[in-house]
Design an enzyme around this catalytic site. Structure first.
Site, PDB file in Angstrom:
ATOM      1  N   ARG A  73       0.850  -1.193   0.000  1.00 44.05           N
ATOM      2  CA  ARG A  73       0.000   0.000   0.000  1.00 44.05           C
ATOM      3  C   ARG A  73       0.888   1.246   0.000  1.00 44.05           C
ATOM      4  NH1 ARG A  73      -1.365   1.745   4.547  1.00 44.05           N
ATOM      5  NH2 ARG A  73      -2.141  -0.210   5.409  1.00 44.05           N
TER       6      ARG A  73
ATOM      7  N   TYR B 242     -16.410  16.728 -15.817  1.00 42.01           N
ATOM      8  CA  TYR B 242     -16.770  15.328 -15.694  1.00 42.01           C
ATOM      9  C   TYR B 242     -17.866  15.196 -14.628  1.00 42.01           C
ATOM     10  CZ  TYR B 242     -16.371  10.383 -14.744  1.00 42.01           C
ATOM     11  OH  TYR B 242     -16.659   9.065 -14.576  1.00 42.01           O
TER      12      TYR B 242
ATOM     13  N   ASP C 173      -7.445  19.068 -14.382  1.00 42.95           N
ATOM     14  CA  ASP C 173      -7.760  17.706 -14.820  1.00 42.95           C
ATOM     15  C   ASP C 173      -7.318  17.624 -16.279  1.00 42.95           C
ATOM     16  OD1 ASP C 173      -8.928  15.390 -15.854  1.00 42.95           O
ATOM     17  OD2 ASP C 173     -10.664  15.515 -14.517  1.00 42.95           O
TER      18      ASP C 173
ATOM     19  N   LYS D   5      -8.372   6.568 -19.285  1.00 39.78           N
ATOM     20  CA  LYS D   5      -8.676   7.126 -20.603  1.00 39.78           C
ATOM     21  C   LYS D   5      -7.444   7.034 -21.516  1.00 39.78           C
ATOM     22  CE  LYS D   5     -12.470   7.848 -18.340  1.00 39.78           C
ATOM     23  NZ  LYS D   5     -12.804   9.089 -17.688  1.00 39.78           N
TER      24      LYS D   5
HETATM   25  C1  LIG Z   1     -13.293   9.499 -16.400  1.00 38.74           C
HETATM   26  C2  LIG Z   1     -12.902  10.825 -15.886  1.00 38.74           C
HETATM   27  C3  LIG Z   1     -12.668  11.057 -14.520  1.00 38.74           C
HETATM   28  C4  LIG Z   1     -12.880   9.963 -13.478  1.00 38.74           C
HETATM   29  O1  LIG Z   1     -11.969   8.916 -13.611  1.00 38.74           O
HETATM   30  P1  LIG Z   1     -12.298   7.389 -13.243  1.00 38.74           P
HETATM   31  O2  LIG Z   1     -11.041   6.697 -13.641  1.00 38.74           O
HETATM   32  O3  LIG Z   1     -13.509   6.971 -14.013  1.00 38.74           O
HETATM   33  O4  LIG Z   1     -12.560   7.348 -11.768  1.00 38.74           O
HETATM   34  C5  LIG Z   1     -12.251  12.311 -14.137  1.00 38.74           C
HETATM   35  N1  LIG Z   1     -12.097  13.311 -15.023  1.00 38.74           N
HETATM   36  C6  LIG Z   1     -12.331  13.142 -16.337  1.00 38.74           C
HETATM   37  C7  LIG Z   1     -12.128  14.289 -17.277  1.00 38.74           C
HETATM   38  C8  LIG Z   1     -12.744  11.909 -16.814  1.00 38.74           C
HETATM   39  O5  LIG Z   1     -12.990  11.752 -18.121  1.00 38.74           O
END
Ligand SMILES: *Cc1c(COP(=O)(O)O)cnc(C)c1O
Length: 388
Positions: free
Chosen positions: A58, A111, A183, A208
């Site tokens: 962890r 998001y 982000d 992604k």
């Molecule tokens: C998918 C996404 C998230 C969240 O991520 P997860 O891996 O699904 O928890 C946050 N920000 C953006 C822009 C996203 O596309």
């Protein structure tokens, strides 16, 4: 391991760093790829005598550490951290940064899960938030309060692909004594490096583009500054939502081809956006690569190219938008984005359903595409047929 960016690299070129940074041949075996260290604990040479600095997975695991060093190098930060999901990364960041009574400025296009984290979870812990149009730095400045600790930005935003000026927002954040959080999921560090533009911390859903193959859920944080990076690392261990070894390995594997994949995502998206603009059934196209897009010039300045996401509004309202989603065949109907395969979705009923009735609600006639790396002619044909 504390100052990951100070490692020596033979190159500063992104494509080379993506493959090599933080990922030396395995010390034990010479394996050219960091193996999946599927292990929870490590033998100590006497109490507290740690051989490789590892104690319990962890806290740190060699496969995850390789990914974390790589992430730090790619974003030009001091510390990278890998999590079990993008939302786990966001939660760790926000609970490191905020105490009850603190305030955050959040974007009017984001998001859906990020909005839900603020509105349905953190609000119960006494964190307040104000929605601002982050593509207008003045709107963000007006939303700042005495206890604003963070300004949260997505650029390009999800799903409307609005562009925010990272440099200008970094100035607003600095004047407010707040951290600027970007982000960077939609752009990836190949197209945009927010820390170099003044952001304090970058957030990723590595699910992604970084993972890139729709086969893993993961998240990341990269801090510009060593001290804040250490604070985040402390909380990552204390809260425990780490990336497991196999997931960390999949993300590292994806990152090695990020540059070539992104080039194709961008090239295909540009062709598709141009086709949609000229299509009689399409009311409006959102793609920062289009000269008429409000954020085009800014995107050209702060991004290397315009990304693989395209959104558009269909003439005929929600029913027409739903019909396009249903008729597409090569574009798979599904949530998520950033994989090699093209996806189509209806944000207001799918990814952004949790923002219904909020200032982040999206238009019902909107369709969002994650343009994959298939042959672009096949993708164009599929969309023309879906729109017919
Ligand atoms: C998918 C996404 C998230 C969240 O991520 P997860 O891996 O699904 O928890 C946050 N920000 C953006 C822009 C996203 O596309």
């Amino acid at each position: 391991m504390t100052d990951q960016h100070n490692e020596h690299h033979p190159s500063e070129h992104f494509e080379t760093l993506a493959i090599h940074a933080g990922q030396p041949a395995d010390a034990g075996t010479g394996a050219v790829v960091t193996p999946i260290y599927q292990v929870s604990t490590y033998k100590q040479d006497g109490v507290g005598g740690l051989r490789g600095g590892y104690e319990y997975s962890r806290s740190a695991n060699p496969t995850r550490s390789a990914l974390e060093r790589n992430l730090a190098a790619l974003e030009g930060g001091r510390r990278g951290l890998a999590f079990a999901s993008g939302l786990a990364a966001e939660d760790c960041l926000l609970r490191t940064l905020l105490v009850p009574g603190d305030h955050v400025v959040i974007p009017n296009d984001a998001y859906g899960g990020t909005f839900r984290l603020f509105a349905r979870v953190l609000e119960r812990w006494g964190v307040t938030w104000t929605v601002a149009d982050t593509s207008d730095p003045g709107s963000v400045r007006d939303a700042v309060q005495p206890r604003t600790k963070a300004i949260w930005v997505e650029t390009p935003s999800n799903p409307l692909l609005a562009i925010s000026d990272i440099t200008a927002l970094a100035e607003v954040a600095q004047q407010a004594g707040a951290k600027l959080v970007v982000d960077n999921t939609f752009a990836s560090p190949y197209l945009q490096q927010p820390l170099a533009l003044g952001a304090d911390v970058v957030v990723h859903s590595t699910t992604k583009y970084m993972g890139g193959h729709s086969d893993v859920i993961g998240g990341a944080l990269v801090a510009a500054d060593t001290a804040f990076g250490e604070e985040l690392a402390y909380h990552q261990n204390a809260m425990g939502a780490v990336a497991g070894p196999f997931d960390a390995w999949l993300v590292s594997r994806g990152i090695k081809t990020l540059a070539v994949r992104m080039d194709r995502h961008c090239a295909n998206a540009e062709r598709i956006a141009a086709m949609l603009v000229a299509h009689p059934k399409v009311a409006e196209v959102y793609y920062p690569g289009l000269p008429e897009h409000a954020g085009h010039e800014l995107a050209a300045k702060q991004m290397k190219a315009f990304g693989g996401m395209v959104s558009f509004r269909v003439k005929g309202g929600e029913d027409a938008a739903l019909a396009v989603c249903d008729r597409a065949r090569l574009f798979t109907l599904g949530e998520s984005l950033g994989g090699v395969e093209s996806l189509i979705e209806h944000p207001s009923r799918m990814t952004h359903a949790s923002a219904a009735g909020s200032p982040l609600e999206v238009p019902a006639d909107l369709v969002r595409l994650s343009v994959g790396i298939e042959a672009v002619d096949d993708l164009l044909t599929d969309l023309r047929e879906a729109l017919a």
